[in-house]
Write a protein that holds these residues in place. Structure first.
Motif, PDB file in Angstrom:
ATOM      1  N   ALA A 186      -3.992   8.013 -10.641  1.00  0.00           N
ATOM      2  CA  ALA A 186      -4.972   7.842  -9.568  1.00  0.00           C
ATOM      3  C   ALA A 186      -5.811   6.593  -9.807  1.00  0.00           C
ATOM      4  O   ALA A 186      -6.052   5.795  -8.885  1.00  0.00           O
ATOM      5  CB  ALA A 186      -5.872   9.070  -9.471  1.00  0.00           C
ATOM      6  N   VAL A 187      -6.248   6.419 -11.048  1.00  0.00           N
ATOM      7  CA  VAL A 187      -7.037   5.230 -11.393  1.00  0.00           C
ATOM      8  C   VAL A 187      -6.199   3.966 -11.176  1.00  0.00           C
ATOM      9  O   VAL A 187      -6.674   2.963 -10.616  1.00  0.00           O
ATOM     10  CB  VAL A 187      -7.532   5.304 -12.847  1.00  0.00           C
ATOM     11  CG1 VAL A 187      -8.188   3.988 -13.266  1.00  0.00           C
ATOM     12  CG2 VAL A 187      -8.505   6.461 -13.018  1.00  0.00           C
ATOM     13  N   ALA A 232       1.674   4.744 -15.502  1.00  0.00           N
ATOM     14  CA  ALA A 232       0.276   4.829 -15.960  1.00  0.00           C
ATOM     15  C   ALA A 232       0.190   5.571 -17.291  1.00  0.00           C
ATOM     16  O   ALA A 232       0.771   6.636 -17.461  1.00  0.00           O
ATOM     17  CB  ALA A 232      -0.565   5.538 -14.903  1.00  0.00           C
ATOM     18  N   GLY A 233      -0.530   4.968 -18.247  1.00  0.00           N
ATOM     19  CA  GLY A 233      -0.636   5.551 -19.583  1.00  0.00           C
ATOM     20  C   GLY A 233       0.440   5.075 -20.530  1.00  0.00           C
ATOM     21  O   GLY A 233       0.384   5.364 -21.727  1.00  0.00           O
ATOM     22  N   ILE A 275       0.835  -1.209   0.000  1.00  0.00           N
ATOM     23  CA  ILE A 275       0.000   0.000   0.000  1.00  0.00           C
ATOM     24  C   ILE A 275       0.866   1.254   0.000  1.00  0.00           C
ATOM     25  O   ILE A 275       0.600   2.218  -0.734  1.00  0.00           O
ATOM     26  CB  ILE A 275      -0.933  -0.026   1.225  1.00  0.00           C
ATOM     27  CG1 ILE A 275      -1.932  -1.180   1.088  1.00  0.00           C
ATOM     28  CG2 ILE A 275      -1.670   1.301   1.390  1.00  0.00           C
ATOM     29  CD1 ILE A 275      -2.774  -1.427   2.313  1.00  0.00           C
ATOM     30  N   LEU A 276       1.928   1.239   0.814  1.00  0.00           N
ATOM     31  CA  LEU A 276       2.827   2.387   0.875  1.00  0.00           C
ATOM     32  C   LEU A 276       3.475   2.653  -0.476  1.00  0.00           C
ATOM     33  O   LEU A 276       3.614   3.809  -0.902  1.00  0.00           O
ATOM     34  CB  LEU A 276       3.896   2.144   1.941  1.00  0.00           C
ATOM     35  CG  LEU A 276       4.938   3.250   2.124  1.00  0.00           C
ATOM     36  CD1 LEU A 276       4.271   4.540   2.553  1.00  0.00           C
ATOM     37  CD2 LEU A 276       5.983   2.825   3.153  1.00  0.00           C
ATOM     38  N   SER A 277       3.886   1.589  -1.163  1.00  0.00           N
ATOM     39  CA  SER A 277       4.515   1.738  -2.471  1.00  0.00           C
ATOM     40  C   SER A 277       3.563   2.384  -3.472  1.00  0.00           C
ATOM     41  O   SER A 277       3.946   3.290  -4.232  1.00  0.00           O
ATOM     42  CB  SER A 277       4.966   0.365  -2.986  1.00  0.00           C
ATOM     43  OG  SER A 277       5.507   0.459  -4.278  1.00  0.00           O
ATOM     44  N   ILE A 278       2.312   1.951  -3.457  1.00  0.00           N
ATOM     45  CA  ILE A 278       1.314   2.499  -4.379  1.00  0.00           C
ATOM     46  C   ILE A 278       1.065   3.976  -4.082  1.00  0.00           C
ATOM     47  O   ILE A 278       1.049   4.821  -4.990  1.00  0.00           O
ATOM     48  CB  ILE A 278       0.006   1.695  -4.280  1.00  0.00           C
ATOM     49  CG1 ILE A 278       0.210   0.282  -4.812  1.00  0.00           C
ATOM     50  CG2 ILE A 278      -1.128   2.392  -5.034  1.00  0.00           C
ATOM     51  CD1 ILE A 278      -0.936  -0.655  -4.507  1.00  0.00           C
ATOM     52  N   ILE A 279       0.871   4.298  -2.803  1.00  0.00           N
ATOM     53  CA  ILE A 279       0.575   5.683  -2.419  1.00  0.00           C
ATOM     54  C   ILE A 279       1.756   6.595  -2.720  1.00  0.00           C
ATOM     55  O   ILE A 279       1.588   7.726  -3.194  1.00  0.00           O
ATOM     56  CB  ILE A 279       0.188   5.747  -0.931  1.00  0.00           C
ATOM     57  CG1 ILE A 279      -1.151   5.034  -0.714  1.00  0.00           C
ATOM     58  CG2 ILE A 279       0.095   7.195  -0.459  1.00  0.00           C
ATOM     59  CD1 ILE A 279      -1.565   4.923   0.730  1.00  0.00           C
ATOM     60  N   ALA A 280       2.981   6.109  -2.451  1.00  0.00           N
ATOM     61  CA  ALA A 280       4.171   6.929  -2.700  1.00  0.00           C
ATOM     62  C   ALA A 280       4.314   7.257  -4.181  1.00  0.00           C
ATOM     63  O   ALA A 280       4.637   8.401  -4.552  1.00  0.00           O
ATOM     64  CB  ALA A 280       5.412   6.199  -2.193  1.00  0.00           C
ATOM     65  N   GLU A 281       4.059   6.278  -5.050  1.00  0.00           N
ATOM     66  CA  GLU A 281       4.166   6.524  -6.488  1.00  0.00           C
ATOM     67  C   GLU A 281       3.037   7.442  -6.969  1.00  0.00           C
ATOM     68  O   GLU A 281       3.247   8.279  -7.849  1.00  0.00           O
ATOM     69  CB  GLU A 281       4.134   5.198  -7.251  1.00  0.00           C
ATOM     70  CG  GLU A 281       5.363   4.340  -7.049  1.00  0.00           C
ATOM     71  CD  GLU A 281       6.628   4.988  -7.580  1.00  0.00           C
ATOM     72  OE1 GLU A 281       6.531   5.928  -8.406  1.00  0.00           O
ATOM     73  OE2 GLU A 281       7.726   4.563  -7.173  1.00  0.00           O
ATOM     74  N   ASP A 321       1.693   9.775  -5.165  1.00  0.00           N
ATOM     75  CA  ASP A 321       2.099  11.103  -4.703  1.00  0.00           C
ATOM     76  C   ASP A 321       3.122  11.721  -5.656  1.00  0.00           C
ATOM     77  O   ASP A 321       3.091  12.930  -5.930  1.00  0.00           O
ATOM     78  CB  ASP A 321       2.683  10.983  -3.297  1.00  0.00           C
ATOM     79  CG  ASP A 321       3.266  12.290  -2.799  1.00  0.00           C
ATOM     80  OD1 ASP A 321       2.541  13.306  -2.779  1.00  0.00           O
ATOM     81  OD2 ASP A 321       4.464  12.306  -2.434  1.00  0.00           O
ATOM     82  N   ALA A 322       4.033  10.884  -6.167  1.00  0.00           N
ATOM     83  CA  ALA A 322       5.073  11.387  -7.073  1.00  0.00           C
ATOM     84  C   ALA A 322       4.561  11.618  -8.491  1.00  0.00           C
ATOM     85  O   ALA A 322       5.199  12.321  -9.276  1.00  0.00           O
ATOM     86  CB  ALA A 322       6.248  10.409  -7.094  1.00  0.00           C
ATOM     87  N   HIS A 323       3.421  11.013  -8.841  1.00  0.00           N
ATOM     88  CA  HIS A 323       2.859  11.141 -10.193  1.00  0.00           C
ATOM     89  C   HIS A 323       1.381  11.530 -10.084  1.00  0.00           C
ATOM     90  O   HIS A 323       0.500  10.806 -10.510  1.00  0.00           O
ATOM     91  CB  HIS A 323       3.013   9.831 -10.976  1.00  0.00           C
ATOM     92  CG  HIS A 323       4.436   9.369 -11.100  1.00  0.00           C
ATOM     93  ND1 HIS A 323       5.080   8.655 -10.104  1.00  0.00           N
ATOM     94  CD2 HIS A 323       5.345   9.515 -12.102  1.00  0.00           C
ATOM     95  CE1 HIS A 323       6.321   8.387 -10.492  1.00  0.00           C
ATOM     96  NE2 HIS A 323       6.508   8.890 -11.692  1.00  0.00           N
ATOM     97  N   TRP A 324       1.146  12.683  -9.493  1.00  0.00           N
ATOM     98  CA  TRP A 324      -0.202  13.153  -9.178  1.00  0.00           C
ATOM     99  C   TRP A 324      -0.931  13.556 -10.460  1.00  0.00           C
ATOM    100  O   TRP A 324      -0.686  14.598 -11.034  1.00  0.00           O
ATOM    101  CB  TRP A 324      -0.129  14.329  -8.213  1.00  0.00           C
ATOM    102  CG  TRP A 324      -1.446  14.782  -7.671  1.00  0.00           C
ATOM    103  CD1 TRP A 324      -2.229  15.772  -8.175  1.00  0.00           C
ATOM    104  CD2 TRP A 324      -2.136  14.258  -6.537  1.00  0.00           C
ATOM    105  NE1 TRP A 324      -3.369  15.908  -7.430  1.00  0.00           N
ATOM    106  CE2 TRP A 324      -3.342  14.991  -6.410  1.00  0.00           C
ATOM    107  CE3 TRP A 324      -1.868  13.254  -5.625  1.00  0.00           C
ATOM    108  CZ2 TRP A 324      -4.261  14.746  -5.399  1.00  0.00           C
ATOM    109  CZ3 TRP A 324      -2.777  13.015  -4.620  1.00  0.00           C
ATOM    110  CH2 TRP A 324      -3.959  13.745  -4.513  1.00  0.00           C
TER     111      TRP A 324
END
Length: 388
Positions: free
Chosen positions: A223-224, A293-294, A207-213, A215-218
């Protein structure tokens, strides 16, 4: 024999000190997870498993020592655990350059944590029936190899690391006269909770890894992808805690009652290492997917995603069989969980990272459904047997 008389059933819970100790494992696992971000290759994968193995054995040593001798946490135990935390903290900080400039720090951390757990085994050796040479070889000699490696250039340096861990594995594989004492003394309730809580921590790293990335790629697409990644982690956790943890408690108790110290060793010390490795690889790949993402998911990350899920189910199936489960109770979900995740690798060549994570959610939901179907089938067969 009822539960109250069963060996290893004390009802003892994991102590707060052990949870405190696990906090440093969060840092370590986070560090090695970062080594698998991006587009890792076989070299990075080999380094990942080697670095994880060093910390895993440190955690196993701590957990078994506390299980056997830590029912009452004394000031000396608190000091020992604190020193062990500092040692793993040094190892965690050294991970990025563990095979380079920080190899000495990594080796010192490994040496210190092995010396720490020598004291209780040395003090209790007569009660346990352990000959003096075993704790000396297991802790002092291996610590000496880690220290000696500081003065040896690579690759001989890393060979000494492997030798140190190999000695520990060999000694655990040949318990000798201590097997019966361990079988009667291991607290199964404590072990199940200990392993389950560590798995919670590893899922927390996901979860931390997902949230940190994120945050870095807002941005909307990351987000999706992050939401889909959290769903994937949630479903995988559901599979483990909804099916695996229950089976583990029942299976470990059965192994102890049957006197299978080898089965207890395999399912507590060896196989969970692969489970932790699988979840950590899965976490690293999801973090990369959020960052990409993308775009197409890098080939190494796609393999990491598939291998993480596959290794998770391989371990769960191996554990179930080691507990004594019938093959017919594993065949519905085991092979599917091992093989189907590899479909994510070719999928990653055709769609972007977000779609790959979405596909992993669908895959895990399917595997969760197979687990539920298997449980219902087992219950129905048990009901028919009771009626008959």
């Amino acid at each position: 024999m009822d539960d109250a008389q069963a060996p290893g059933r004390s009802g003892r819970r994991v102590h707060w000190l052990e949870l405190f100790f696990d906090l440093v494992m969060v840092a370590y696992i986070g560090q090695i997870a970062h080594t698998m971000h991006g587009d890792p290759g076989w070299v990075q994968a080999g380094a990942f498993f080697g670095l994880l193995a060093a910390a895993w054995w440190a955690w196993v040593n701590a957990s078994l020592t506390m299980n056997l001798f830590g029912a009452r946490v004394t000031p000396s135990i608190w000091v020992s655990v604190t020193i062990a935390m500092v040692a793993i903290g040094v190892m965690a900080a050294a991970v990025p350059e563990a095979f380079g400039d920080r190899a000495a720090a990594f080796a010192i951390g490994n040496a210190v944590i092995r010396i720490v757990w020598f004291a209780p085994w040395f003090a209790k050796r007569e009660k346990v029936g352990v000959p003096l040479w075993r704790p000396v070889l297991y802790s002092i000699v291996t610590a000496g190899l880690w220290v000696a490696s500081i003065f040896v250039p690579p690759p001989s340096q890393f060979l000494l690391w492997v030798m140190a861990v190999a000695i520990e594995v060999a000694l655990l594989s040949a318990l000798g006269s201590q097997a019966e004492w361990l079988r009667a003394s291991l607290d199964i309730d404590h072990l199940v909770e200990r392993i389950s809580l560590l798995v919670v921590i590893v899922f927390g790293e996901s979860i931390l890894s997902i949230i940190a990335e994120f945050d870095a790629h807002w941005a909307p697409l990351p987000a999706v992808t992050a939401v889909l990644g959290l769903l994937a982690v949630s479903v995988l956790a559901w599979i483990f805690f909804g099916y695996g943890a229950v089976a583990a408690e029942r299976g470990l108790r059965g192994l102890q009652l049957r006197g299978s110290i080898g089965g207890l060793r395999d399912t507590v010390m060896y196989l969970p290492f692969l489970l932790i490795a699988g979840i950590t690889m899965f976490a690293a790949a999801l973090g990369t997917a959020v960052a990409e993402a993308g775009h197409h998911l890098p080939a190494g990350a796609a393999v990491c995603l598939a291998a993480g899920v596959s290794l998770f189910f391989l371990t769960c199936a191996a554990e179930a069989l080691r507990y004594g489960a019938a093959k017919r109770d594993v065949v519905l979900w085991g092979p599917a969980g091992i093989v189907l995740p590899w479909a994510l690798v070719p999928i990653a060549q055709w769609v972007d990272a977000t779609a790959v994570v979405a596909a992993s959610v669908v895959l895990l939901a399917l595997l969760a459904g197979l687990n539920e179907l298997n449980v219902r089938r087992m219950r129905a067969r048990g009901a028919l047997a009771a009626v008959g």
